[in-house]
Every structure is written in structure tokens, then in C-alpha cells.
Design an enzyme around this catalytic site. Structure first.
Site, PDB file in Angstrom:
ATOM      1  CE  LYS A 176      -1.888   2.765   1.888  1.00  0.00           C
ATOM      2  NZ  LYS A 176      -1.589   4.333   1.453  1.00  0.00           N
ATOM      3  CD  GLU A 252      12.429   4.727   9.296  1.00  0.00           C
ATOM      4  OE1 GLU A 252      12.858   5.378   9.303  1.00  0.00           O
ATOM      5  OE2 GLU A 252      12.560   4.135   8.104  1.00  0.00           O
ATOM      6  CB  CYS A 286      12.539   8.293   8.894  1.00  0.00           C
ATOM      7  SG  CYS A 286      11.145   8.408   8.038  1.00  0.00           S
ATOM      8  CD  GLU A 388       9.019  13.054  12.675  1.00  0.00           C
ATOM      9  OE1 GLU A 388       9.229  12.501  12.305  1.00  0.00           O
ATOM     10  OE2 GLU A 388       7.710  12.456  12.676  1.00  0.00           O
TER      11      GLU A 388
END
Length: 484
Positions: A176, A252, A286, A388
Site C-alpha cells: 500500500k 520505523e 525520518c 516532529e
């Protein structure tokens, strides 16, 4: 006008509902993406399950290795097609995508294919209570159908980072991709057919998360494991879905990564390294650095040098010579990043550079552009230091002692990565042991050996991938006890 269809059991499958795929450089329409419903997702999972028991499941390791090498070669043969698709979806500069995304995306298949040829299993000889002997030995088997839920920042690279080992170890996959970046996952279906990967081994379903393909896939009882890269909140939702059937996950997740620069560091290399870790891929990495801590004797000099580097970045057309800074992935993400730029001002930040929207040519004014931004002067409790952002920005704060730097770096619920700059070898080892992260770079950033363990600590992830560490998620280890 392009149509990005679902790829199920080796065939292209359209759906009644579609959504737009837009180019973040100028907001132009690339094409329409076919959103998978429960029926399409169910068909993809069913095809993947059937393939486990078909020709794919009967292949030897050597045959799988040969086929996965052919997949990598197929990507490289169509390098320009993959590159154009990746740039259109993400807007990232040609210089970055051509040297990182596409080559690494192809290499992931070869790395894991070659690794599986040489993976040993343990064996133990034992005596039995009746005075006889027995032999215990390990057998690794594929986990089954793996749901691969992908992010939009490195679409091909991070997708093949999961699909490569999953297929190398004999699993089948339902991918996906992010709704923002559907192109390369779809294009890979063409390569799979071209090189003869059996139908059902690789499937792609498009859509969103809740009440769409993402939720339908992760909730499906026919999925044996779920691997995901993305934000922590989405990981929590997937983990709840995985609890039904007690299915394993490999995550992750988010990060708020520190960069620590000591006064004894090679100054020029440290500035260059932090420039990359804060601004590469427009901060949409990331592993990127959004918190920078610089030892006080070099603090002012470092801020000035990083400012100069940020202002020297060339913003513009991804295909133009010298462009090294692109747009954000979408208008939605642009609004999120700009909201943090506003929060920083509200909380009293000193804006060293940036903090807004660049003045772009008329042809690109509708794109998802923001300025590379540096702040100083905020307390550690500020939103832009705690949360973040995933944009081209960082806050720089001074520190005095090693202990102070460690305390500030670890004062976060995240623990994905850190980068440390020092020429003191003993200090480097101490920092590597003390920082609560999955990956700690010393005098480097994003330097990856694919054989090493990769993953996050705390709320930045579950599990490790890379090299033999990927075996723990993508295979089941069975012990066979043979009484002699």
C-alpha cells in the site's frame, strides 16, 4: 493523463473511486489513482496467499535469487522511467533521486537476494534421558503474506527495503504505497511481469489510511505480518489492527533526531554534515536532524556558517542544473510545516534564516514550497523542539558539557537516530553508548551499510531490519528435534 491502477495477481485492476495525484513542484495534475476498496484488497490478499502455494512457493533459493536479480536489473533498464515517476511524485531534485532513490531501490533486491544464499541456522546435538542421542536444527520458513505500508518521502527506496527481503525469504506481498506517491510502486508491477515473477507474489493496492486501503489491508485476517514506515500515530493504529490475530509488526516510526557538535569537531565537515541532515530532501527524512546542539565556544560561528549554507541552497526546477532543494510533497504537508514556522515565532524564536515561503517563478508559485529555516533562542519545551515537523528546519542551542548534551538529546519520546561530531575517539564511543537511539552516526550522517541493524528506540519503532536482522520479521524459525 495517467491512471495509476491497482496491481492484483499480475493484472491491472481499476476501481470506481479515484483521487488526484498532483506534482508538488507546480501543483499540476499528474493523473488519477484508483482507490482500492475492501473487495480489491481482499482479492490482493487472496492472490498473495495463493501464490505461496504456487510456482513461487516451489522455487529453490537459487531460483528466487536469480529472479530477484532480474527485478533489480529490470529497474535499472527502466531507470529513466522510475526516475521521472519519482521526481513527478515528490518534486525532489534530479541530483538526489538519480543518485539515491532509484539505484538504492534496485540494489535492495540484490542485497537481500545475495544474503539469503549464505544464512546459516543453528544445530545442537544432545543426549536423551534414555541414553540415546538427538539432533536439534533450525529451519526458516516464510512468514506468509506481508502487508507493506509505505511512506511518501523515499517511495521506491523504502518500499523495496521491505519488499526485497520479504521476497528473498519466500514471502508474498501486498504493497500500500502512500496516496501522495503511487507511481513507482505501480511501475514496479510492470517490471515484475516483464521478468516473470509469478502472479500474486507482488500486489499493489492504492488508497488512504482509515476507511480505505490502508485499514482494509492491515485489518485483513489473511495478512501474516505488517511492516510500516511513517508517523508514530499511524503506527499505533496499525498496531491495534495487528492485535487481532496476534500478528507481528515491524515499524520505523517518527523521530526528533539530535545533532551534537563538539568544539573539537572538524568544523567544516560538521557544518556540511548538519546541512545535509537538516535540509536534504527538504527535511523530509525520518533520520533528519531537527534539533542541533553546539558546544558554546563555537556556537555563534556555527550558527553563522549553517545560515550561509542554508541560504546557498538552490531552490527550483528539479531538472535544472544545480538544483539541490525541492518542494515539500504536498500542499497539505506544506500547511503543516508552515504552521510550525508560525508556532516558532509565537514561542519567541529568533529566526536566523527562512521561516516562510520562497519567491518562486510564476510557473512554480502553486507548488508546495517552503524556505529552509533555522531558529535559535527557544527553551527545550517549545513545540518545534518537542514535536516532529518533517520539514527543512532546525533549532540550534548551545551546550557546555558532554553530560548536558546527552541529557538534552535523550529528553524526547523518540529515539530513531543521532549524529555526533567530535575528533575525540573516547568521547565518540561514550556518546554512541549513551544516546537512546537505534542508529548513531559519528562524524557522518545517512552512511548506511545494508548488513547492519536498522530501526528505532522508544516511540520510533519496533524491531530491526537489515542484513540477517530482517530474518526475525520476514521468517518463522522452526526447531526440528530428531531422535536418533
Amino acid at each position: 493523463m495517467k491512471h495509476f491502477q491497482n496491481f492484483i495477481n499480475g493484472e491491472w485492476v481499476s476501481s470506481a473511486r479515484t483521487f488526484e495525484n498532483r506534482n508538488p513542484v507546480d501543483n499540476s495534475l499528474i493523473g488519477h489513482v484508483h482507490e482500492a476498496g475492501r473487495a480489491e484488497v481482499g482479492a490482493a490478499v487472496q492472490a498473495a496467499r495463493a501464490a505461496l502455494h504456487g510456482p513461487w512457493g516451489k522455487m529453490t533459493v537459487a531460483q528466487r535469487v536469480e529472479l530477484l536479480h532480474a527485478v533489480a536489473d529490470g529497474i535499472n533498464r527502466r531507470f529513466d522511467d522510475f526516475l521521472a515517476a519519482e521526481i513527478a511524485d515528490t518534486g525532489k531534485p534530479y541530483s538526489l533521486a538519480s543518485h539515491l532513490d532509484i539505484p538504492r531501490g534496485a540494489a535492495n533486491f540484490k542485497v537481500f537476494a545475495d544474503m539469503i544464499k549464505n544464512v546459516p541456522t543453528e544445530s545442537f546435538a544432545m543426549t536423551t534421558p534414555d541414553g540415546g542421542n538427538a539432533l536439534n536444527y533450525g529451519v526458516r520458513t516464510p512468514r506468509g503474506v506481508i502487508a507493506v505500508v509505505c511512506p511518501w518521502n523515499l517511495p521506491l527506496l523504502l518500499m523495496t527495503w521491505k519488499v526485497g527481503p520479504a521476497l528473498a525469504f519466500g514471502n508474498t506481498v501486498v504493497v500500500k504505497p502512500s496516496e501522495e506517491t503511487p507511481a513507482t510502486a505501480t511501475l514496479l508491477g510492470e517490471v515484475m511481469n516483464e521478468v516473470g515473477v509469478p502472479a500474486g507474489v507482488y500486489n499493489v493496492v492504492h488508497g488512504f489510511g482509515p476507511d480505505s486501503a490502508g485499514a482494509f489491508l492491515t485489518e485483513h485476517p489473511g495478512v501474516n505480518g505488517i511492516t510500516f514506515t511513517g508517523e508514530t500515530r499511524t503506527g499505533e493504529a496499525i498496531m491495534k489492527a495487528a492485535a487481532h490475530g496476534v500478528r507481528p509488526v515491524s515499524f520505523e516510526l517518527g523521530g526528533k533526531n539530535p545533532g551534537i557538535v563538539f568544539a573539537d569537531a572538524d568544523f567544516d565537515k560538521a557544518v556540511a554534515g548538519i546541512t545535509r541532515s537538516a535540509f536534504d530532501n527538504s527535511g523530509q527524512v525520518c533520520l533528519g536532524t531537527e534539533r542541533v546542539y553546539v558546544q558554546r565556544p563555537i556556537f555563534e560561528r556555527f550558527v553563522a556558517a549553517l545560515k550561509a549554507r542554508a541560504e546557498a541552497l538552490k531552490i527550483g526546477d528539479p531538472y535544472a542544473e544545480g538544483t539541490n532543494f525541492g518542494p515539500l510533497v504536498s500542499q497539505v504537508h506544506r500547511e503543516k510545516v508552515l504552521s510550525y514556522y508560525e508556532k516558532a515565532r509565537e514561542e519567541g524564536a529568533t529566526v536566523v534564516t527562512g521561516g516562510g515561503v520562497p519567491d518562486m517563478p510564476a510557473s512554480m508559485k502553486e507548488g508546495a514550497w517552503v524556505q529552509p529555516t533555522i531558529w535559535t533562542g527557544l527553551p527545550e519545551t517549545a513545540s518545534v523542539i518537542r514535536e516532529e515537523i518533517f520539514g527543512p528546519c532546525c533549532h540550534i542551542a548551545p551546550f557546555d558539557t558532554e553530560e548536558e548534551a546527552i541529557a538534552m538529546a535523550n529528553a524526547t519520546p523518540y529515539g530513531l537516530a543521532a549524529t555526533v561530531w567530535t575528533q575525540d575517539v573516547s568521547r565518540a564511543h561514550r556518546m554512541g553508548a549513551a544516546l537512546e537511539v537505534g542508529v548513531c552516526w559519528i562524524n557522518a550522517w545517512f552512511l548506511r551499510d545494508l548488513r547492519t541493524a536498522f530501526g528505532g528506540a522508544k516511540q520510533s519503532g519496533i524491531g530491526r531490519e537489515g542484513g540477517v536482522h530482517s530474518l526475525e520479521f520476514y521468517t518463522e524459525l522452526r526447531n526440528v528435534c530428531l531422535k536418533l
